[in-house]
Design a protein around this motif. Structure first.
Motif, PDB file in Angstrom:
ATOM      1  N   LEU A   1       0.833  -1.208   0.000  1.00  0.00           N
ATOM      2  CA  LEU A   1       0.000   0.000   0.000  1.00  0.00           C
ATOM      3  C   LEU A   1       0.866   1.256   0.000  1.00  0.00           C
ATOM      4  N   ASN A   2       0.569   2.172  -0.913  1.00  0.00           N
ATOM      5  CA  ASN A   2       1.308   3.425  -1.058  1.00  0.00           C
ATOM      6  C   ASN A   2       0.338   4.579  -1.233  1.00  0.00           C
ATOM      7  N   LYS A   3       0.727   5.732  -0.708  1.00  0.00           N
ATOM      8  CA  LYS A   3      -0.004   6.969  -0.966  1.00  0.00           C
ATOM      9  C   LYS A   3       1.018   8.084  -1.055  1.00  0.00           C
TER      10      LYS A   3
ATOM     11  N   GLN B   1       5.904  11.140  -0.170  1.00  0.00           N
ATOM     12  CA  GLN B   1       5.449   9.761   0.027  1.00  0.00           C
ATOM     13  C   GLN B   1       4.944   9.646   1.458  1.00  0.00           C
ATOM     14  N   ALA B   2       3.606   9.640   1.636  1.00  0.00           N
ATOM     15  CA  ALA B   2       3.023   9.594   2.978  1.00  0.00           C
ATOM     16  C   ALA B   2       2.943   8.167   3.518  1.00  0.00           C
ATOM     17  N   VAL B   3       2.681   7.195   2.651  1.00  0.00           N
ATOM     18  CA  VAL B   3       2.596   5.778   3.028  1.00  0.00           C
ATOM     19  C   VAL B   3       3.421   5.007   2.008  1.00  0.00           C
ATOM     20  N   ARG B   4       4.311   4.147   2.485  1.00  0.00           N
ATOM     21  CA  ARG B   4       5.201   3.432   1.558  1.00  0.00           C
ATOM     22  C   ARG B   4       5.194   1.934   1.838  1.00  0.00           C
ATOM     23  N   ASP B   5       4.726   1.167   0.862  1.00  0.00           N
ATOM     24  CA  ASP B   5       4.821  -0.305   0.850  1.00  0.00           C
ATOM     25  C   ASP B   5       4.359  -0.971   2.148  1.00  0.00           C
ATOM     26  N   VAL B   6       3.160  -0.631   2.610  1.00  0.00           N
ATOM     27  CA  VAL B   6       2.650  -1.195   3.862  1.00  0.00           C
ATOM     28  C   VAL B   6       1.977  -2.533   3.597  1.00  0.00           C
ATOM     29  N   ASP B   7       2.503  -3.574   4.224  1.00  0.00           N
ATOM     30  CA  ASP B   7       1.889  -4.896   4.251  1.00  0.00           C
ATOM     31  C   ASP B   7       1.392  -5.103   5.677  1.00  0.00           C
ATOM     32  N   PHE B   8       0.093  -5.341   5.817  1.00  0.00           N
ATOM     33  CA  PHE B   8      -0.535  -5.364   7.132  1.00  0.00           C
ATOM     34  C   PHE B   8      -1.630  -6.414   7.117  1.00  0.00           C
ATOM     35  N   THR B   9      -1.723  -7.225   8.154  1.00  0.00           N
ATOM     36  CA  THR B   9      -2.841  -8.158   8.284  1.00  0.00           C
ATOM     37  C   THR B   9      -3.435  -8.036   9.672  1.00  0.00           C
ATOM     38  N   LEU B  10      -4.732  -8.199   9.733  1.00  0.00           N
ATOM     39  CA  LEU B  10      -5.457  -8.176  10.998  1.00  0.00           C
ATOM     40  C   LEU B  10      -6.379  -9.379  11.011  1.00  0.00           C
ATOM     41  N   GLY B  11      -6.082 -10.308  11.906  1.00  0.00           N
ATOM     42  CA  GLY B  11      -6.890 -11.517  12.010  1.00  0.00           C
ATOM     43  C   GLY B  11      -8.048 -11.330  12.969  1.00  0.00           C
ATOM     44  N   GLN B  12      -8.995 -12.234  12.869  1.00  0.00           N
ATOM     45  CA  GLN B  12     -10.155 -12.203  13.756  1.00  0.00           C
ATOM     46  C   GLN B  12      -9.691 -12.248  15.207  1.00  0.00           C
ATOM     47  N   GLY B  13     -10.190 -11.328  16.026  1.00  0.00           N
ATOM     48  CA  GLY B  13      -9.859 -11.268  17.440  1.00  0.00           C
ATOM     49  C   GLY B  13      -8.585 -10.520  17.773  1.00  0.00           C
TER      50      GLY B  13
ATOM     51  N   PRO C   1      -5.695   5.001  -2.065  1.00  0.00           N
ATOM     52  CA  PRO C   1      -4.251   4.800  -2.149  1.00  0.00           C
ATOM     53  C   PRO C   1      -3.739   5.051  -3.566  1.00  0.00           C
ATOM     54  N   SER C   2      -2.476   5.421  -3.685  1.00  0.00           N
ATOM     55  CA  SER C   2      -1.855   5.602  -4.996  1.00  0.00           C
ATOM     56  C   SER C   2      -1.613   4.257  -5.671  1.00  0.00           C
TER      57      SER C   2
ATOM     58  N   GLU D   1     -13.311   0.063  -4.233  1.00  0.00           N
ATOM     59  CA  GLU D   1     -14.509   0.582  -3.560  1.00  0.00           C
ATOM     60  C   GLU D   1     -14.217   1.855  -2.773  1.00  0.00           C
ATOM     61  N   ILE D   2     -12.952   2.197  -2.612  1.00  0.00           N
ATOM     62  CA  ILE D   2     -12.557   3.375  -1.848  1.00  0.00           C
ATOM     63  C   ILE D   2     -13.177   4.618  -2.481  1.00  0.00           C
ATOM     64  N   GLY D   3     -13.804   5.423  -1.644  1.00  0.00           N
ATOM     65  CA  GLY D   3     -14.386   6.678  -2.105  1.00  0.00           C
ATOM     66  C   GLY D   3     -15.830   6.540  -2.583  1.00  0.00           C
ATOM     67  N   ARG D   4     -16.336   5.328  -2.709  1.00  0.00           N
ATOM     68  CA  ARG D   4     -17.734   5.144  -3.104  1.00  0.00           C
ATOM     69  C   ARG D   4     -18.604   5.105  -1.872  1.00  0.00           C
ATOM     70  N   ALA D   5     -19.813   5.605  -2.011  1.00  0.00           N
ATOM     71  CA  ALA D   5     -20.758   5.613  -0.884  1.00  0.00           C
ATOM     72  C   ALA D   5     -21.264   4.196  -0.624  1.00  0.00           C
ATOM     73  N   HIS D   6     -21.280   3.808   0.628  1.00  0.00           N
ATOM     74  CA  HIS D   6     -21.827   2.493   1.035  1.00  0.00           C
ATOM     75  C   HIS D   6     -22.996   2.759   1.959  1.00  0.00           C
TER      76      HIS D   6
END
Length: 82
Positions: A15-17, A23-35, A61-62, A76-81
């Motif tokens: 992930l980059n922005k 460069q505000a965000v550079r090559d972020v690899d992140f996982t979040l598991g249940q709990g 993100p860029s 889906e980023i930026g679309r209304a949900h």
């Protein structure tokens, strides 16, 4: 009893922005598991707010991907949900 595989709720990959030359965000690899509970720490200007904005859908993100429960939601980023 066999251990259950942990469900990955949220994941980012490369992930980059950037804003022009910044460069505000550079090559972020992140996982979040249940709990799991995670914290994002760093000094002022490190990109924490931009990263959270990317993940929450407020800032597109860029490059890179964001997945929720295995489904790529990057487009889906930026679309209304509703």
């Amino acid at each position: 009893m066999a251990a259950m595989a942990a469900l990955t709720l949220l994941a980012t990959s490369a992930l980059n922005k950037h804003y022009g030359g910044l460069q505000a965000v550079r090559d972020v690899d992140f996982t979040l598991g249940q709990g799991e509970i995670r914290a994002i720490i760093g000094p002022n200007g490190a990109g924490k707010t931009t990263l959270v904005g990317n993940i929450s859908g407020r800032i597109k993100p860029s490059s890179g991907t964001i997945a929720f429960k295995g489904e790529d939601i990057t487009q889906e980023i930026g679309r209304a949900h509703v």
